[in-house]
Design a protein around this motif. Sequence first.
Motif: not given
Length: 702
Positions: A309, A339, A403-404, A556
Motif C-alpha cells: 500500500t 485503504h 489492488d488484489e 487486505g
Amino acid sequence: MARPELLTPLFRSLRSLKGVGPQLSVLFKKFFATQKEQEAIALDVLMHMPSQIIDRRAQVSIANAYFNSIVTLKLHIDRHQPPPKNRTNIPHRVFCHDESGEISLVFFRSHGNWVERSLPVGEVRFVSGEIAFFNGEKQITHPDYIVAPENFDDLPLVEPIYPLTHGLSSKALRKIIVQIVSTLPSLPEWIEKNRLEQFNWPKFDDAMRAVHTPKNLQEAEINSPSRMRLAYDEYLAGQLTLQIIRSSMVKEKGISRQFSGTITTKLQAALPFILTDGQQNAIKEIFGDLQNKDKMSRLLQGDVGSGKTIVALMAMAAIAESSAQSTLMAPTDLLANQHYKTLKPLCDKVGLNIVLLTGKQKIADKRAALESIKNGSSNIIIGTHALFQSDVEFNNLGLTIIDEQHRFGVYQRLALSEKGKNADLLVMSATPIPRSLVLTHFGDMAVSILKEKPAGRRPIKTAALPIGKYDNVINRLKAQINEGAQAFWVCPLVEESEHLDLISAEDRFLALKKIFGTQVALVHGRMKADEKQQIMQDFQTGITKILVATTVIEVGVDVPDATIMIIEHAERFGLAQLHQLRGRVGRSDKDSAALLLYKSPLSETAKARLDIICKTEDGFEIAQKDLELRGQGDILGTRQSGMPGYRLVVPDIHRHLLEFAHVDAKNIMAQNPYLSGEQGEAIRTLLYLFRRDLAIPLIRAG
Ligand code: ADP
Ligand code: MG
C-alpha cells in the motif's frame, strides 16, 4: 478474415468420419466441446493428446513373456473351451501354444461366436496383451489385439493411450484419430527458422502424426521434439493473443511524467517506519516507468503484509506532483474503506487531497466525491469498481492502481484501463504468481517483487487440529484473550446450509457468545456497509476481542493487534486463500498463531494441503504447490475470465518453452504488426488451430 481453406478438413464435424454414429457424436460433444452448444470437430480430437504409450514391440516366446508385461505373441490356436450354458461367470478359454510353451486366452461374457471366429482352431494369430498368471498358468485376459498374419500391419506396435470417458473405447477413438491424421493437411510454417533449427523440430503435421501414430517410443514421448513443438505452438498462440489484445487496447502512448520530489520526500519522512529495500526498489522501478514515455504496465507482487500500500501511495504522490490524478481500486467496499482510512492521515500531513468513492456511499458524499474527481481538486481517489461506471469523470487520470488483482479477471482489467487511455497501470497482487503464469495471463507486464516482510515481523506459528479438540481450543483462546490478545475466527459459510454439513459463522458466533459474551462480534458479506464498518472499527480499536467472520476479511484488512487466526473447516479452503487469511495476523512485533481446524477424516490431498500451510509461510512456495494440487485456474480465478486450459502443454515438462514463445510472439508483433504476407497467413492459421481466432478481428488493419 475468413478461416484459411487449408484447415477445412480439421473443422469438419466428426459425424463425417467412419465409425461415428449419433451416439458417439453426442459423447464426443460432451467430452470435447470447447464451446457449449457446438458439435465436436476433427480438430478437437487432433488436439487430444495421449497420456501414455504402450509398447507392443516385444515379440517374445511364451516362455519369455513375463508377468505384467505387455507383449505380442505368435500363437497356434489349439482348443476352445466355452463356458457351460447359462454360467456367465465362467469365462471362455482358448488354449494356444508356440514352440516354447502354452498359454490360454480368457474371455468373460463373450457374445455369439465372436471368439471362435477370431481364433480359429489350427490357425496362427498374433495376439497382444498383458501377461497374467492363474493357477500357475500363463494367460491373457481379453487380449487388446488379435490379428491374422496377413493383417499384421493393423497391430499398433507402439500404441498411444488416451484419456477416455465412459462409453468411449480406446479402439473407437483410435480409429477416428487414425482417419483424422491420415487427412492432415500440410500447413504453412509459423515458427521462425532459427527456432526450428535450434531444437530440430518437425513440421506441425509431422509432429501430430508422430504423436498419434508413432513408429517408435522416442517419437511419442512427452519430451520428444514433436511434443515440444506442439507445446510451443500452443504457448505461441496464447502469447500472440495476449500481444494482439494488448496492442489493440494500449494503442495510446503514455505521458512522460516529471516530478519535483517535494511531496514524496515529505511523505517518506512522515512514515512511522523505514521503507524496506524491496519497497525502495519497487518505488524506483515505478518512478522509472512513470518518467518513461511508454505507458506503464507493471505488476507489483508482494506477499500478504509485505507493504504494497505504501508503494502505491508513493506512486500516487509522484503523479500528484505532475498535476495528475490517481485511483486505487480495491475489490470490496470494506477494503476501499480501509485503504482510505489508513492513507487519509498520511495524505493530510503532506497536503494530498484524497477521496473515497464506493457504490454504497450516501448520495451527498458520492456527489461531493464525483465533483472533486471531475474538477481535479482530488489527487487520489480510492474506490471499488464503482470508479469505472459511466458517471465518473476524471479531470486528468494519470495512474490506475488495482489492488488484489486476483479478484479481477484479465478481460475486466483490460476494460478498466479503457477509462484512462493514457493512464499508467499498476496491478498489485498478494498472491505470488509464478513467472509462467504472469506470462500466460498478463503478457509482457513488468514485475516488481517485494520479497522481504517489514522488519520486526515474527513467524506465524501454524498448526492443524481436528475440530474434536474444540474444548482445548476454547481454553487456550480464553487464556490468550485474558492476556489482551485479539483473534479472528473464520468460517466458510454465513448461515446454516441444508446441503453441507458445515458450521456457519452465525452458529459459531452464537456458540462463542455464550462463552465470551460481548467480546465477540460477527461480520459477513451480507451485512450493510455501515454495519460492517462499525464492527470492523470496534475490532480495530479493541472494543471487541474476537471477530467471527466469513472470508470478507480475506484480503487486505489490517488489524495489527490481532495475533490469533482460527480457521474452521480449513479443509474447505484453497491454499492461496488459507495463506491470505493467515496473513491477517503476524502484522506486528508480537508472536502470532494460526490454527487450522478441520473435520476428520481428511483425504490425502487435504492432509497434504494443510501440511504445506503449516510448514511454510513462503507465498511463492505455496502458490507453486497450489498450482500442482489444483491446476492453474484457481490461483487467478481465471475460470471466470474465460482463459482456456492447455491441451498440448504439460506445464511440468514444457514450461521452459513459454519464455521462447513469449519472446518470439513479441518479435513477430513488432516486425509484422498487421500480420501481413506469408508469415502473417501462417500465424493466422496457428491462431485458428488453437481457437484463438477471437483475437483476429483485433489485429490492426495494415
Ligand atoms: P499488503 O502488502 O498486504 O497490502 P500493507 O501495505 O497492508 O500490506 O502493509 C501491512 C502493514 O505493514 C501495514 O500496517 C503497514 O503500515 C506496515 N508496513 C508497511 N511497510 C512497512 C515497513 N517498511 N516497515 C514496517 N511496517 C510497514
Ligand atoms: Mg493490501
